[in-house]
Write a protein that holds these residues in place. Structure first.
Motif, PDB file in Angstrom:
ATOM      1  N   HIS A 227      55.858  92.351 -28.536  1.00 11.93           N
ATOM      2  CA  HIS A 227      55.108  92.471 -27.290  1.00 11.93           C
ATOM      3  C   HIS A 227      53.667  92.038 -27.516  1.00 11.93           C
ATOM      4  N   ALA A 228      53.163  91.158 -26.646  1.00 12.46           N
ATOM      5  CA  ALA A 228      51.823  90.600 -26.817  1.00 12.46           C
ATOM      6  C   ALA A 228      50.713  91.625 -26.581  1.00 12.46           C
ATOM      7  N   GLY A 229      51.032  92.690 -25.838  1.00  6.22           N
ATOM      8  CA  GLY A 229      49.999  93.676 -25.543  1.00  6.22           C
ATOM      9  C   GLY A 229      49.980  94.874 -26.464  1.00  6.22           C
ATOM     10  N   THR A 230      51.120  95.203 -27.050  1.00  7.40           N
ATOM     11  CA  THR A 230      51.216  96.444 -27.816  1.00  7.40           C
ATOM     12  C   THR A 230      51.263  96.244 -29.326  1.00  7.40           C
ATOM     13  N   THR A 231      51.291  95.001 -29.782  1.00  5.86           N
ATOM     14  CA  THR A 231      51.370  94.725 -31.222  1.00  5.86           C
ATOM     15  C   THR A 231      49.982  94.342 -31.740  1.00  5.86           C
ATOM     16  N   PRO A 232      49.378  95.167 -32.598  1.00  2.00           N
ATOM     17  CA  PRO A 232      48.040  94.870 -33.128  1.00  2.00           C
ATOM     18  C   PRO A 232      48.034  93.535 -33.888  1.00  2.00           C
ATOM     19  N   MET A 233      46.884  92.875 -33.914  1.00  2.00           N
ATOM     20  CA  MET A 233      46.762  91.563 -34.550  1.00  2.00           C
ATOM     21  C   MET A 233      47.123  91.609 -36.029  1.00  2.00           C
ATOM     22  N   ASP A 234      46.767  92.698 -36.708  1.00  3.69           N
ATOM     23  CA  ASP A 234      47.029  92.768 -38.144  1.00  3.69           C
ATOM     24  C   ASP A 234      48.442  93.216 -38.476  1.00  3.69           C
ATOM     25  N   MET A 235      49.269  93.414 -37.440  1.00  2.00           N
ATOM     26  CA  MET A 235      50.660  93.818 -37.662  1.00  2.00           C
ATOM     27  C   MET A 235      51.651  92.782 -37.116  1.00  2.00           C
ATOM     28  N   ARG A 236      51.137  91.600 -36.817  1.00  2.00           N
ATOM     29  CA  ARG A 236      51.988  90.557 -36.246  1.00  2.00           C
ATOM     30  C   ARG A 236      52.515  89.608 -37.325  1.00  2.00           C
ATOM     31  N   SER A 237      53.687  89.042 -37.026  1.00  2.00           N
ATOM     32  CA  SER A 237      54.216  87.935 -37.812  1.00  2.00           C
ATOM     33  C   SER A 237      54.386  86.773 -36.835  1.00  2.00           C
ATOM     34  N   ASP A 238      53.242  86.121 -36.555  1.00  2.51           N
ATOM     35  CA  ASP A 238      53.141  85.132 -35.474  1.00  2.51           C
ATOM     36  C   ASP A 238      53.457  83.741 -36.012  1.00  2.51           C
ATOM     37  N   ALA A 239      54.607  83.198 -35.602  1.00  8.34           N
ATOM     38  CA  ALA A 239      55.044  81.887 -36.107  1.00  8.34           C
ATOM     39  C   ALA A 239      54.099  80.775 -35.659  1.00  8.34           C
ATOM     40  N   LEU A 240      53.591  80.858 -34.437  1.00 10.38           N
ATOM     41  CA  LEU A 240      52.719  79.807 -33.928  1.00 10.38           C
ATOM     42  C   LEU A 240      51.357  79.814 -34.607  1.00 10.38           C
ATOM     43  N   SER A 241      50.827  80.990 -34.865  1.00 10.95           N
ATOM     44  CA  SER A 241      49.540  81.091 -35.554  1.00 10.95           C
ATOM     45  C   SER A 241      49.626  80.428 -36.926  1.00 10.95           C
ATOM     46  N   THR A 242      50.717  80.689 -37.638  1.00  9.36           N
ATOM     47  CA  THR A 242      50.911  80.087 -38.955  1.00  9.36           C
ATOM     48  C   THR A 242      51.072  78.576 -38.845  1.00  9.36           C
ATOM     49  N   ALA A 243      51.932  78.132 -37.923  1.00  7.61           N
ATOM     50  CA  ALA A 243      52.177  76.701 -37.770  1.00  7.61           C
ATOM     51  C   ALA A 243      50.908  75.952 -37.393  1.00  7.61           C
ATOM     52  N   SER A 244      50.110  76.530 -36.499  1.00  6.86           N
ATOM     53  CA  SER A 244      48.908  75.845 -36.036  1.00  6.86           C
ATOM     54  C   SER A 244      47.884  75.672 -37.150  1.00  6.86           C
ATOM     55  N   LYS A 245      47.804  76.619 -38.057  1.00 13.07           N
ATOM     56  CA  LYS A 245      46.870  76.495 -39.178  1.00 13.07           C
ATOM     57  C   LYS A 245      47.242  75.312 -40.071  1.00 13.07           C
ATOM     58  N   VAL A 246      48.541  75.104 -40.238  1.00 20.73           N
ATOM     59  CA  VAL A 246      49.008  73.978 -41.055  1.00 20.73           C
ATOM     60  C   VAL A 246      48.814  72.667 -40.300  1.00 20.73           C
ATOM     61  N   ILE A 247      49.243  72.650 -39.051  1.00 14.67           N
ATOM     62  CA  ILE A 247      49.173  71.424 -38.256  1.00 14.67           C
ATOM     63  C   ILE A 247      47.740  70.910 -38.157  1.00 14.67           C
ATOM     64  N   SER A 248      46.780  71.808 -38.038  1.00 12.40           N
ATOM     65  CA  SER A 248      45.381  71.406 -37.889  1.00 12.40           C
ATOM     66  C   SER A 248      44.845  70.665 -39.110  1.00 12.40           C
ATOM     67  N   LYS A 249      45.515  70.798 -40.255  1.00 10.98           N
ATOM     68  CA  LYS A 249      45.045  70.170 -41.485  1.00 10.98           C
ATOM     69  C   LYS A 249      45.722  68.828 -41.784  1.00 10.98           C
ATOM     70  N   ILE A 250      46.820  68.529 -41.089  1.00  5.37           N
ATOM     71  CA  ILE A 250      47.609  67.337 -41.408  1.00  5.37           C
ATOM     72  C   ILE A 250      46.816  66.054 -41.191  1.00  5.37           C
ATOM     73  N   ASP A 251      46.036  66.011 -40.127  1.00  4.93           N
ATOM     74  CA  ASP A 251      45.211  64.835 -39.854  1.00  4.93           C
ATOM     75  C   ASP A 251      44.292  64.521 -41.036  1.00  4.93           C
ATOM     76  N   GLY A 252      43.670  65.555 -41.581  1.00  7.82           N
ATOM     77  CA  GLY A 252      42.776  65.370 -42.724  1.00  7.82           C
ATOM     78  C   GLY A 252      43.501  64.927 -43.977  1.00  7.82           C
ATOM     79  N   TYR A 253      44.700  65.440 -44.192  1.00  9.12           N
ATOM     80  CA  TYR A 253      45.479  65.034 -45.360  1.00  9.12           C
ATOM     81  C   TYR A 253      45.755  63.536 -45.339  1.00  9.12           C
ATOM     82  N   ALA A 254      46.112  63.009 -44.140  1.00 12.49           N
ATOM     83  CA  ALA A 254      46.407  61.577 -44.017  1.00 12.49           C
ATOM     84  C   ALA A 254      45.154  60.739 -44.261  1.00 12.49           C
TER      85      ALA A 254
END
Length: 412
Positions: A227-254
């Motif tokens: 639940h987006a409202g009841t799950t604290p930020m430090d207790m989440r396993s957010d797939a998009l947050s993880t993916a976005s951190k990686v994706i944001s670096k790919i341009d620089g790697y190339a």
């Protein structure tokens, strides 16, 4: 010119009719009604010429013209006839029309060649329906397994094996599509440039001497939907947050890899896909291209390292699925020289080029000598409804390849 401009135009316009999205560009996915309509047109044109017409278990179309010695390997010419979604009428069909027209000219002029000549029309080069791409050529070079057909599926959940079977092919016999290197003397493909160089430099044709390597893979990041409202930020396993951190670096790697290396995240899917749910699963694709294999591997290794680091800190799971891995390919010196000489003798202007796009030629290079010739793209546009190549420009490319076929086939 010995080729016929009216027929060239007619072929392009007829093939463009077999389209799932009229008025919105060309959409002709593999193993669909539009595929079957295009397929029947192609086979009908080949049959009119008295060629031996057949299809392999991968769905590629062939039309073989006898040589003086049919025990010799074939010279194969052609391209693909599938499209991207809402694409143009020339990407792929230009090469199909090239091969059809050359076969017609050979027949009507009663040309005898020592080597047999074989037309080929391949499906799923774009990977628009099942992903991966260059399917027909990968099958011919033994790079497609039965397991892959039972694992690759389209957006509707239809597996490629199922689609092939429904279309009349046996997926369990896919290995029979493999061709032996000794059976193919050469493979020559014509393609639109899909870029602005030829038009900008006012050149008639581009003779490709190198095709970049391509590594395409899919990344699946699995976290936990909460639940987006009841799950604290430090207790989440957010797939998009993880993916976005990686994706944001790919341009620089190339950019760090240099050597013209490029990397693209072209597909990004988020599940469950609701505004009030923490993303539980993210799937994205990565496409890395370079003229140097080391650069491709460097970028990929950095992406995987970053994925593992982010997964460790966020508690998500990572899965990587390989879709396409082809090394950079150098074209045959003999074929390139013949294309160059025939371009000169026809009075056409040309330049030698690097292909930043992948083509069936790069896969066929693993079993035979290959050649690739480009014709101009209007405003450099491709993979869109505005894609256009003047018919006269297409004819020039066909004329050059026709003369090269006479050279390689050893006209009698």
């Amino acid at each position: 010119m010995i080729t016929n401009l009216h027929r060239i135009r007619r072929d392009i316009e007829e093939l463009s009719k077999f389209n799932a999205t009229p008025g919105q560009g060309l959409t002709r996915f593999s193993l669909t009604n539009e595929d079957r309509e295009a397929r029947e047109y192609i086979k009908s044109e080949l049959t009119k010429l008295g060629l031996k017409v057949y299809e392999d278990p991968a769905g590629s179309i062939f039309g073989k013209r006898d040589g003086i010695n049919n025990d010799l390997p074939v010279i194969m010419i052609g391209s693909h006839f599938d499209s991207v979604k809402n694409g143009g009428n020339f990407d792929g069909p230009a090469g199909i029309v090239m091969a059809l027209e050359i076969m017609r000219v050979l027949e009507e002029n009663n040309v005898k060649t020592k080597y047999p000549i074989e037309f080929v029309g391949m499906i799923e080069e774009e990977g628009g329906r099942f992903g991966g791409g260059v399917f027909g050529s990968r099958a011919m070079t033994g790079k497609v397994s039965t397991d892959q057909l039972y694992n690759n599926k389209d957006e509707a959940g239809i597996y490629m094996a199922e689609a092939l079977r429904k279309f009349g092919f046996n997926p369990d016999e896919i290995e029979k599509a493999k061709r032996a290197p000794k059976d193919i003397k050469a493979f020559i493909e014509l393609h639109i440039e899909q870029g602005p160089i030829l038009e900008t430099e006012n050149k008639d044709i581009g003779i490709v001497d190198f095709i970049v390597g391509i590594n395409e893979f899919k990344v699946i990041v699995r976290g936990r939907p909460d639940h987006a409202g009841t799950t604290p930020m430090d207790m989440r396993s957010d797939a998009l947050s993880t993916a976005s951190k990686v994706i944001s670096k790919i341009d620089g790697y190339a950019k760090d890899a240099s050597e013209g290396t490029v990397a693209t995240v072209g597909i990004l899917n988020v599940k469950p896909g609701a505004a009030n749910i923490v993303p539980g699963e993210v799937t994205f694709t990565v496409d890395i291209r370079s003229k140097k294999g080391d650069c491709i591997r460097s970028v990929k290794n950095r992406i995987i390292k970053c994925l593992n680091e982010e997964a460790h800190s966020s508690g998500v799971e990572i899965k990587i699925i390989e879709m396409l891995d082809v090394n950079p390919v150098k074209m045959s010196d003999q074929i390139t020289e013949s294309l160059e000489n025939n371009g000169k003798s026809c009075g056409f202007s040309y330049i030698k080029m690097l292909s930043g796009a992948g083509h069936d030629a790069m896969v066929m290079a693993s079993i035979t000598d290959v050649g690739l010739l480009f014709v101009p793209s209007k405003n450099g546009r491709s993979h869109c409804p505005e894609e256009w190549t003047d018919y006269e420009d297409l004819q020039k490319g066909i004329e050059v390849i026709y003369n090269t076929i006479l050279d390689l086939g050893e006209e009698i």
